[in-house]
Scaffold this motif. Structure first.
Motif, mmCIF file in Angstrom:
data_model
loop_
_atom_site.group_PDB
_atom_site.id
_atom_site.type_symbol
_atom_site.label_atom_id
_atom_site.label_comp_id
_atom_site.label_asym_id
_atom_site.label_seq_id
_atom_site.Cartn_x
_atom_site.Cartn_y
_atom_site.Cartn_z
ATOM 1 N N LEU A 267 -2.313 4.821 3.241
ATOM 2 C CA LEU A 267 -3.380 4.214 4.050
ATOM 3 C C LEU A 267 -3.846 5.235 5.086
ATOM 4 O O LEU A 267 -3.035 5.985 5.616
ATOM 5 C CB LEU A 267 -2.887 2.999 4.839
ATOM 6 N N SER B 232 5.324 3.417 2.387
ATOM 7 C CA SER B 232 3.891 3.429 2.665
ATOM 8 C C SER B 232 3.608 4.577 3.622
ATOM 9 O O SER B 232 4.169 4.622 4.714
ATOM 10 C CB SER B 232 3.451 2.113 3.322
ATOM 11 N N SER C 232 0.833 -1.197 0.000
ATOM 12 C CA SER C 232 0.000 0.000 0.000
ATOM 13 C C SER C 232 0.865 1.242 0.000
ATOM 14 O O SER C 232 1.808 1.327 0.777
ATOM 15 C CB SER C 232 -0.911 0.023 1.239
#
Lengths: 111, 114
Positions: free
Chosen positions: B11, B109, B8
């Protein structure tokens, strides 16, 4: 594991000039590595110099290592706008697989 | 081409949620790392794994755990996310060598905990 300390924290130069940044560390090393990080991205390896080497070149990069002073320097010649990034040194001790990083030198090349 | 892939890029999670950050490398590297990066603090090592199922705490392991069930995958787990874990997380890997080897990083991320 030890981390390197980069100096200066920030550096701005005109395009075409040379940029020099320094790294100091505290204990004996196996090797020392330099990395570049563009804004918001991961780090990219630039060059590794071993403890028995004094100087190393890669394209426009020149790295020196002085183990007696526990210091290294990274020289970027004929800088370009694309060199704008943060630069980190990472000294690695013997028998150690973990690289730790300092806060880096933020280099800005002014077109 | 060497590749470290973080599942990812961005997030947003709520306080108290369990968060998994996944990382996969395709280089058959023994070592894998999780770092977090915060302004003014540089990169700090959270956990290090030198083999499957083996792990070692880094400088700031509190509030985190890790899992390495397969050589290519290294997961970072936030058991109960808190706002002070809002940060950029970087996964990395390296092979084992006498002279110490290059570390390859993922793209990072960005985690925001609200």
């Amino acid at each position: 594991s030890q981390q390197g300390e980069e100096d200066p924290q920030a550096l701005s130069i005109q395009e075409g000039e040379n940029a020099t940044m320094n790294c100091s560390y505290k204990t004996s090393i196996n090797n020392l590595q330099w990395y570049r990080q563009n804004s918001g991205r991961g780090l990219v390896h630039l060059i590794l110099i071993r403890s028995n080497e004094r100087e190393k070149h890669s394209g426009r990069l020149r790295v020196t290592l002085d183990t007696s002073k526990k210091s290294s320097s990274l020289l970027i010649t004929a800088s370009r706008a694309a060199d704008t990034a943060s630069y980190f040194c990472a000294p690695l001790g013997f028998g150690n697989e973990k690289l730790t990083f300092g806060t880096g030198t933020r280099l800005t090349i002014i077109p | 081409d060497v590749k470290v892939t973080q599942s990812s890029r961005y997030l947003v999670k709520r306080t108290g949620e369990k968060v998994f950050l996944e990382c996969v490398q395709d280089m058959d590297h023994e070592n894998m790392f999780w770092y977090r990066q915060d302004p003014g603090l540089g990169l700090r090592l959270i956990y290090f794994s030198y083999d499957v199922k083996m792990k070692e705490k880094g400088d700031i392991p509190e509030g985190y755990s890790v899992s390495r069930e397969k050589k290519e995958r290294f997961s970072l787990i936030l058991e109960s996310a808190s706002t002070n874990q809002t940060s950029m997380y970087l996964c990395a890997s390296s092979s084992r060598g006498r002279w110490g080897n290059t570390i390859y990083f993922g793209e990072g991320s960005w985690l925001t905990v609200v």
